[in-house]
Design a protein around this motif. Sequence first.
Motif, PDB file in Angstrom:
ATOM      1  N   GLN A   1       4.356  10.055 -29.608  1.00 51.34           N
ATOM      2  CA  GLN A   1       4.573  11.065 -28.563  1.00 51.34           C
ATOM      3  C   GLN A   1       4.063  10.508 -27.233  1.00 51.34           C
ATOM      4  OE1 GLN A   1       6.053  14.033 -29.064  1.00 51.34           O
ATOM      5  NE2 GLN A   1       6.332  13.592 -31.244  1.00 51.34           N
ATOM      6  N   PRO A   2       4.400  11.169 -26.166  1.00 52.57           N
ATOM      7  CA  PRO A   2       3.809  10.747 -24.893  1.00 52.57           C
ATOM      8  C   PRO A   2       2.289  10.842 -24.955  1.00 52.57           C
ATOM      9  CG  PRO A   2       5.542  12.376 -24.541  1.00 52.57           C
ATOM     10  CD  PRO A   2       5.354  12.234 -26.008  1.00 52.57           C
ATOM     11  N   ALA A   3       1.639  10.153 -24.057  1.00 56.35           N
ATOM     12  CA  ALA A   3       0.181  10.094 -24.063  1.00 56.35           C
ATOM     13  C   ALA A   3      -0.430  11.465 -23.824  1.00 56.35           C
ATOM     14  CB  ALA A   3      -0.280   9.119 -22.986  1.00 56.35           C
ATOM     15  N   LYS A   4      -1.678  11.589 -24.103  1.00 59.77           N
ATOM     16  CA  LYS A   4      -2.489  12.795 -23.904  1.00 59.77           C
ATOM     17  C   LYS A   4      -1.989  13.966 -24.744  1.00 59.77           C
ATOM     18  CE  LYS A   4      -4.598  11.311 -19.923  1.00 59.77           C
ATOM     19  NZ  LYS A   4      -5.505  11.487 -18.941  1.00 59.77           N
ATOM     20  N   GLN A   5      -1.744  13.739 -25.988  1.00 61.73           N
ATOM     21  CA  GLN A   5      -1.385  14.800 -26.914  1.00 61.73           C
ATOM     22  C   GLN A   5      -2.659  15.333 -27.568  1.00 61.73           C
ATOM     23  OE1 GLN A   5       1.713  16.001 -27.458  1.00 61.73           O
ATOM     24  NE2 GLN A   5       2.377  14.683 -25.777  1.00 61.73           N
ATOM     25  N   VAL A   6      -2.655  16.590 -27.952  1.00 62.36           N
ATOM     26  CA  VAL A   6      -3.808  17.212 -28.580  1.00 62.36           C
ATOM     27  C   VAL A   6      -3.576  17.215 -30.089  1.00 62.36           C
ATOM     28  CG1 VAL A   6      -5.195  19.302 -28.743  1.00 62.36           C
ATOM     29  CG2 VAL A   6      -4.192  18.629 -26.553  1.00 62.36           C
ATOM     30  N   THR A   7      -4.559  16.778 -30.835  1.00 66.33           N
ATOM     31  CA  THR A   7      -4.442  16.696 -32.291  1.00 66.33           C
ATOM     32  C   THR A   7      -4.820  18.020 -32.924  1.00 66.33           C
ATOM     33  OG1 THR A   7      -6.699  15.937 -32.542  1.00 66.33           O
ATOM     34  CG2 THR A   7      -5.024  14.242 -32.238  1.00 66.33           C
ATOM     35  N   ARG A   8      -4.714  18.086 -34.273  1.00 72.74           N
ATOM     36  CA  ARG A   8      -5.084  19.299 -35.016  1.00 72.74           C
ATOM     37  C   ARG A   8      -6.553  19.640 -34.838  1.00 72.74           C
ATOM     38  NH1 ARG A   8      -2.122  16.575 -38.914  1.00 72.74           N
ATOM     39  NH2 ARG A   8      -4.028  15.849 -39.850  1.00 72.74           N
ATOM     40  N   ALA A   9      -7.360  18.617 -34.683  1.00 72.93           N
ATOM     41  CA  ALA A   9      -8.794  18.858 -34.527  1.00 72.93           C
ATOM     42  C   ALA A   9      -9.144  19.264 -33.104  1.00 72.93           C
ATOM     43  CB  ALA A   9      -9.580  17.609 -34.910  1.00 72.93           C
ATOM     44  N   GLY A  10      -8.171  19.282 -32.192  1.00 76.25           N
ATOM     45  CA  GLY A  10      -8.432  19.710 -30.827  1.00 76.25           C
ATOM     46  C   GLY A  10      -8.823  18.576 -29.912  1.00 76.25           C
ATOM     47  N   ARG A  11      -8.722  17.351 -30.362  1.00 75.24           N
ATOM     48  CA  ARG A  11      -9.086  16.203 -29.532  1.00 75.24           C
ATOM     49  C   ARG A  11      -7.846  15.606 -28.892  1.00 75.24           C
ATOM     50  NH1 ARG A  11     -11.525  13.093 -33.994  1.00 75.24           N
ATOM     51  NH2 ARG A  11     -12.201  14.869 -35.170  1.00 75.24           N
ATOM     52  N   THR A  12      -8.046  14.923 -27.787  1.00 74.48           N
ATOM     53  CA  THR A  12      -6.944  14.267 -27.107  1.00 74.48           C
ATOM     54  C   THR A  12      -6.762  12.886 -27.717  1.00 74.48           C
ATOM     55  OG1 THR A  12      -7.538  15.410 -25.090  1.00 74.48           O
ATOM     56  CG2 THR A  12      -6.075  13.526 -24.871  1.00 74.48           C
ATOM     57  N   ALA A  13      -5.517  12.505 -28.008  1.00 76.94           N
ATOM     58  CA  ALA A  13      -5.247  11.210 -28.619  1.00 76.94           C
ATOM     59  C   ALA A  13      -4.002  10.620 -27.996  1.00 76.94           C
ATOM     60  CB  ALA A  13      -5.058  11.372 -30.123  1.00 76.94           C
ATOM     61  N   ALA A  14      -3.772   9.354 -28.246  1.00 78.89           N
ATOM     62  CA  ALA A  14      -2.599   8.675 -27.713  1.00 78.89           C
ATOM     63  C   ALA A  14      -1.355   9.103 -28.463  1.00 78.89           C
ATOM     64  CB  ALA A  14      -2.777   7.168 -27.810  1.00 78.89           C
ATOM     65  N   TRP A  15      -1.473   9.559 -29.669  1.00 83.77           N
ATOM     66  CA  TRP A  15      -0.336  10.050 -30.437  1.00 83.77           C
ATOM     67  C   TRP A  15      -0.785  11.155 -31.366  1.00 83.77           C
ATOM     68  CZ3 TRP A  15      -2.635   5.369 -31.305  1.00 83.77           C
ATOM     69  CH2 TRP A  15      -3.218   5.198 -32.554  1.00 83.77           C
ATOM     70  N   ILE A  16       0.150  11.892 -31.835  1.00 77.46           N
ATOM     71  CA  ILE A  16      -0.167  13.009 -32.725  1.00 77.46           C
ATOM     72  C   ILE A  16      -0.292  12.472 -34.141  1.00 77.46           C
ATOM     73  CG2 ILE A  16       0.710  15.168 -33.699  1.00 77.46           C
ATOM     74  CD1 ILE A  16       1.980  15.758 -31.057  1.00 77.46           C
ATOM     75  N   GLU A  17      -1.267  13.001 -34.849  1.00 73.80           N
ATOM     76  CA  GLU A  17      -1.451  12.581 -36.234  1.00 73.80           C
ATOM     77  C   GLU A  17      -0.275  13.052 -37.064  1.00 73.80           C
ATOM     78  OE1 GLU A  17      -5.092  14.458 -37.225  1.00 73.80           O
ATOM     79  OE2 GLU A  17      -6.304  13.069 -36.075  1.00 73.80           O
TER      80      GLU A  17
END
Length: 162
Positions: free
Chosen positions: A133-149
């Motif tokens: 995904q584009p950068a700055k996506q939010v994961t299930r845990a609520g953290r910002t990551a470069a891609w979605i888990e």
Amino acid sequence: FFLSDPPTGSLPSPMPRAAVSVPASRPSTAQELIYPTHGCRDVLRRHGIKPHDHARDNRRHIKELQQQVSERKAAAEAEAAKAASKAARRRAEGAYSAVPSRVAAQLAARPSSAPPSRHRPSPRNFYVGAPLQPAKQVTRAGRTAAWIEPPLLVPPPPPPAK
């Protein structure tokens, strides 16, 4: 054996030395008390017999054993050195000396006028992978990551009621 004369030393002998086989040469009780014997080796010495030196025999035997062990060790080291030199010679001759080189065959098949190959692969980290995904996506845990888990195989449990 019976004591027939006093021990050799600085004391003068009070009794003359007599033959051992003559019964009259048996020592008296007083003589036995004055000059007691200290074991059978002392009796042999008093009769002029040199006792056998077992310690000398043991030392000689130990030296022989040590020499045999050192000879065996030297032979084993020589054998190991011979085997090592044989293995080194075998490596130097090359176990695959009769096998042609593939690289040499490819270079020989390539025309000499062709430009040198400049293809160099770029280093890649295959463990990370590409972002989904584009950068700055939010994961299930609520953290910002470069891609979605990736999604879970089992749906997550419902949030607890407050």
